[in-house]
Motif scaffolding. Structure first.
Motif, PDB file in Angstrom:
ATOM      1  N   PRO A  37      65.029 -56.043 -47.607  1.00 48.73           N
ATOM      2  CA  PRO A  37      65.250 -56.450 -48.997  1.00 48.73           C
ATOM      3  C   PRO A  37      66.088 -57.726 -49.081  1.00 48.73           C
ATOM      4  N   LEU A  38      65.733 -58.576 -50.038  1.00 52.42           N
ATOM      5  CA  LEU A  38      66.443 -59.821 -50.243  1.00 52.42           C
ATOM      6  C   LEU A  38      67.370 -59.685 -51.448  1.00 52.42           C
ATOM      7  N   TYR A  39      68.270 -60.631 -51.577  1.00 55.60           N
ATOM      8  CA  TYR A  39      69.210 -60.596 -52.677  1.00 55.60           C
ATOM      9  C   TYR A  39      69.256 -61.979 -53.315  1.00 55.60           C
ATOM     10  N   PRO A  40      69.578 -62.086 -54.614  1.00 57.42           N
ATOM     11  CA  PRO A  40      70.124 -61.027 -55.443  1.00 57.42           C
ATOM     12  C   PRO A  40      69.093 -59.982 -55.861  1.00 57.42           C
ATOM     13  N   LEU A  41      69.589 -58.863 -56.372  1.00 53.00           N
ATOM     14  CA  LEU A  41      68.719 -57.842 -56.941  1.00 53.00           C
ATOM     15  C   LEU A  41      68.207 -58.352 -58.283  1.00 53.00           C
ATOM     16  N   TYR A  42      66.890 -58.411 -58.428  1.00 53.71           N
ATOM     17  CA  TYR A  42      66.294 -58.815 -59.698  1.00 53.71           C
ATOM     18  C   TYR A  42      66.052 -57.580 -60.554  1.00 53.71           C
ATOM     19  N   ARG A  43      66.549 -57.622 -61.789  1.00 52.32           N
ATOM     20  CA  ARG A  43      66.428 -56.499 -62.720  1.00 52.32           C
ATOM     21  C   ARG A  43      65.580 -56.951 -63.910  1.00 52.32           C
ATOM     22  N   ILE A  44      64.449 -56.303 -64.097  1.00 54.83           N
ATOM     23  CA  ILE A  44      63.498 -56.711 -65.125  1.00 54.83           C
ATOM     24  C   ILE A  44      63.395 -55.635 -66.202  1.00 54.83           C
ATOM     25  N   PRO A  45      63.583 -55.981 -67.473  1.00 58.99           N
ATOM     26  CA  PRO A  45      63.439 -54.989 -68.537  1.00 58.99           C
ATOM     27  C   PRO A  45      61.977 -54.612 -68.751  1.00 58.99           C
ATOM     28  N   VAL A  46      61.735 -53.320 -68.913  1.00 61.57           N
ATOM     29  CA  VAL A  46      60.375 -52.817 -69.140  1.00 61.57           C
ATOM     30  C   VAL A  46      60.422 -51.756 -70.233  1.00 61.57           C
ATOM     31  N   ARG A  47      59.630 -51.948 -71.268  1.00 62.07           N
ATOM     32  CA  ARG A  47      59.480 -50.926 -72.294  1.00 62.07           C
ATOM     33  C   ARG A  47      58.285 -50.044 -71.927  1.00 62.07           C
ATOM     34  N   VAL A  48      58.504 -48.730 -71.928  1.00 64.57           N
ATOM     35  CA  VAL A  48      57.460 -47.769 -71.564  1.00 64.57           C
ATOM     36  C   VAL A  48      57.057 -47.032 -72.838  1.00 64.57           C
ATOM     37  N   HIS A  49      55.851 -47.283 -73.310  1.00 64.07           N
ATOM     38  CA  HIS A  49      55.381 -46.755 -74.589  1.00 64.07           C
ATOM     39  C   HIS A  49      54.633 -45.444 -74.360  1.00 64.07           C
ATOM     40  N   VAL A  50      55.117 -44.383 -74.983  1.00 65.63           N
ATOM     41  CA  VAL A  50      54.525 -43.056 -74.761  1.00 65.63           C
ATOM     42  C   VAL A  50      54.043 -42.421 -76.061  1.00 65.63           C
ATOM     43  N   ASN A  87      54.800 -48.926 -80.573  1.00 68.80           N
ATOM     44  CA  ASN A  87      53.932 -49.849 -79.830  1.00 68.80           C
ATOM     45  C   ASN A  87      54.389 -51.295 -79.928  1.00 68.80           C
ATOM     46  N   ARG A  88      55.601 -51.528 -80.425  1.00 70.36           N
ATOM     47  CA  ARG A  88      56.086 -52.889 -80.575  1.00 70.36           C
ATOM     48  C   ARG A  88      56.469 -53.469 -79.208  1.00 70.36           C
ATOM     49  N   THR A  89      55.992 -54.660 -78.929  1.00 72.39           N
ATOM     50  CA  THR A  89      56.347 -55.330 -77.692  1.00 72.39           C
ATOM     51  C   THR A  89      57.423 -56.381 -77.968  1.00 72.39           C
ATOM     52  N   GLU A  90      58.068 -56.848 -76.902  1.00 73.86           N
ATOM     53  CA  GLU A  90      59.084 -57.892 -77.005  1.00 73.86           C
ATOM     54  C   GLU A  90      58.669 -59.065 -76.130  1.00 73.86           C
ATOM     55  N   ASP A  91      59.433 -60.137 -76.211  1.00 76.43           N
ATOM     56  CA  ASP A  91      59.095 -61.340 -75.450  1.00 76.43           C
ATOM     57  C   ASP A  91      59.516 -61.247 -73.990  1.00 76.43           C
ATOM     58  N   ASP A  92      60.549 -60.456 -73.704  1.00 80.19           N
ATOM     59  CA  ASP A  92      61.059 -60.408 -72.344  1.00 80.19           C
ATOM     60  C   ASP A  92      60.384 -59.316 -71.532  1.00 80.19           C
ATOM     61  N   GLY A  93      60.546 -59.373 -70.220  1.00 79.18           N
ATOM     62  CA  GLY A  93      60.103 -58.304 -69.340  1.00 79.18           C
ATOM     63  C   GLY A  93      58.633 -57.957 -69.448  1.00 79.18           C
ATOM     64  N   PHE A  94      58.354 -56.641 -69.346  1.00 72.52           N
ATOM     65  CA  PHE A  94      56.992 -56.116 -69.387  1.00 72.52           C
ATOM     66  C   PHE A  94      56.908 -54.956 -70.366  1.00 72.52           C
ATOM     67  N   ASP A  95      55.679 -54.650 -70.784  1.00 71.49           N
ATOM     68  CA  ASP A  95      55.414 -53.477 -71.617  1.00 71.49           C
ATOM     69  C   ASP A  95      54.322 -52.643 -70.959  1.00 71.49           C
ATOM     70  N   HIS A 119      52.522 -57.861 -71.375  1.00 65.97           N
ATOM     71  CA  HIS A 119      52.842 -56.914 -72.440  1.00 65.97           C
ATOM     72  C   HIS A 119      51.666 -56.001 -72.775  1.00 65.97           C
ATOM     73  N   ASP A 120      50.763 -55.866 -71.815  1.00 66.35           N
ATOM     74  CA  ASP A 120      49.630 -54.948 -71.962  1.00 66.35           C
ATOM     75  C   ASP A 120      49.268 -54.375 -70.595  1.00 66.35           C
ATOM     76  N   ASN A 208      62.995 -42.337 -81.009  1.00 63.22           N
ATOM     77  CA  ASN A 208      61.635 -42.779 -80.761  1.00 63.22           C
ATOM     78  C   ASN A 208      60.823 -41.832 -79.895  1.00 63.22           C
ATOM     79  N   VAL A 209      61.496 -41.002 -79.119  1.00 69.45           N
ATOM     80  CA  VAL A 209      60.774 -40.171 -78.165  1.00 69.45           C
ATOM     81  C   VAL A 209      60.705 -38.719 -78.578  1.00 69.45           C
ATOM     82  N   MET A 210      61.803 -38.171 -79.000  1.00 69.13           N
ATOM     83  CA  MET A 210      61.842 -36.762 -79.363  1.00 69.13           C
ATOM     84  C   MET A 210      63.020 -36.539 -80.289  1.00 69.13           C
TER      85      MET A 210
END
Length: 219
Positions: A37-50, A87-95, A119-120, A208-210
């Motif tokens: 593993p290389l560094y730095p640790l990359y942290r990516i925001p992800v919205r998980v739509h259920v 189901n709203r997506t954002e500009d950052d990270g992934f959905d 985002h899809d 949003n979930v329960m």
């Protein structure tokens, strides 16, 4: 595209899974030798739509924890997952959207995962993968990790069932050139660099979930 435990994780569960992951990674097989593993640790925001998913929350959280084991230990990339019903997506990270079934594409009988843009990203609740032993992580985690590989710029590699980017199978291995490509893409998507060496555990928005009463017991 990828085709064809309940409750909170215990220390024993995590230790067992880590041991299995390291066992697979230690066996080169047909893979080129993966880099440490290389560094730095990359942290990516992800919205998980259920919102349309049939999965229980604990199953979703299990998938997401295992995804971070696959990517974190091999490539020093992790995903800060937030589970939401909307189901709203954002500009950052992934959905990512979990669904009971995905629309079948021409030439395929079943689609387990589909990447159509940052985002899809779609994942079938219970992916239909070939049962190639040993199954190190759940099929849902493996398919999610595979589709995130596409989001990080990786293509299919059908040379070995052990590869994460082999379509329709259960391998989790990343190759050295894939790690370089993925980290290059992750550097553009990462949260601001900090001294953190770990990723935030998957979380959810109770509203949003329960119901708040049920979700509070899961914290």
């Amino acid at each position: 595209m990828d085709h064809v435990q309940r409750g909170k994780p215990t220390c024993h569960y995590v230790a067992r899974l880590l041991a299995l992951v390291m066992l697979v990674l230690a066996s080169e097989g047909e893979s080129e030798h993966a880099e440490l593993p290389l560094y730095p640790l990359y942290r990516i925001p992800v919205r998980v739509h259920v919102g349309t998913s049939s999965l229980a929350l604990d199953a979703v959280l299990t998938y997401l924890r295992e995804v971070n084991l696959i990517w974190g230990h091999q490539a020093a990339i992790c995903f800060e997952f937030e589970v939401v019903r909307h189901n709203r997506t954002e500009d950052d990270g992934f959905d990512i959207f979990f669904k009971p079934e995905l629309e079948v594409l021409p030439g395929y009988k079943v689609i387990s995962g589909l990447h159509q843009g940052d985002h899809d990203i779609q994942v079938r609740d219970v992916p239909d993968l070939y049962n190639v032993p040993p199954a190190i992580v759940t099929k849902g985690a493996r398919t999610t990790a595979h589709e995130l590989g596409h989001a990080l710029g990786l293509q299919h590699d059908e040379r070995s069932n052990a590869f994460l980017m082999r379509s329709g199978h259960q391998g989790i291995q990343l190759q050295s050139h894939e790690i370089r490509i993925a980290r290059g893409r992750a550097a553009l998507k990462t949260l601001p660099v900090t001294n953190r060496l770990t990723c935030r555990p998957p979380r959810f928005n109770p509203q949003n979930v329960m119901s708040t009463a049920v979700s509070a017991s899961q914290r």
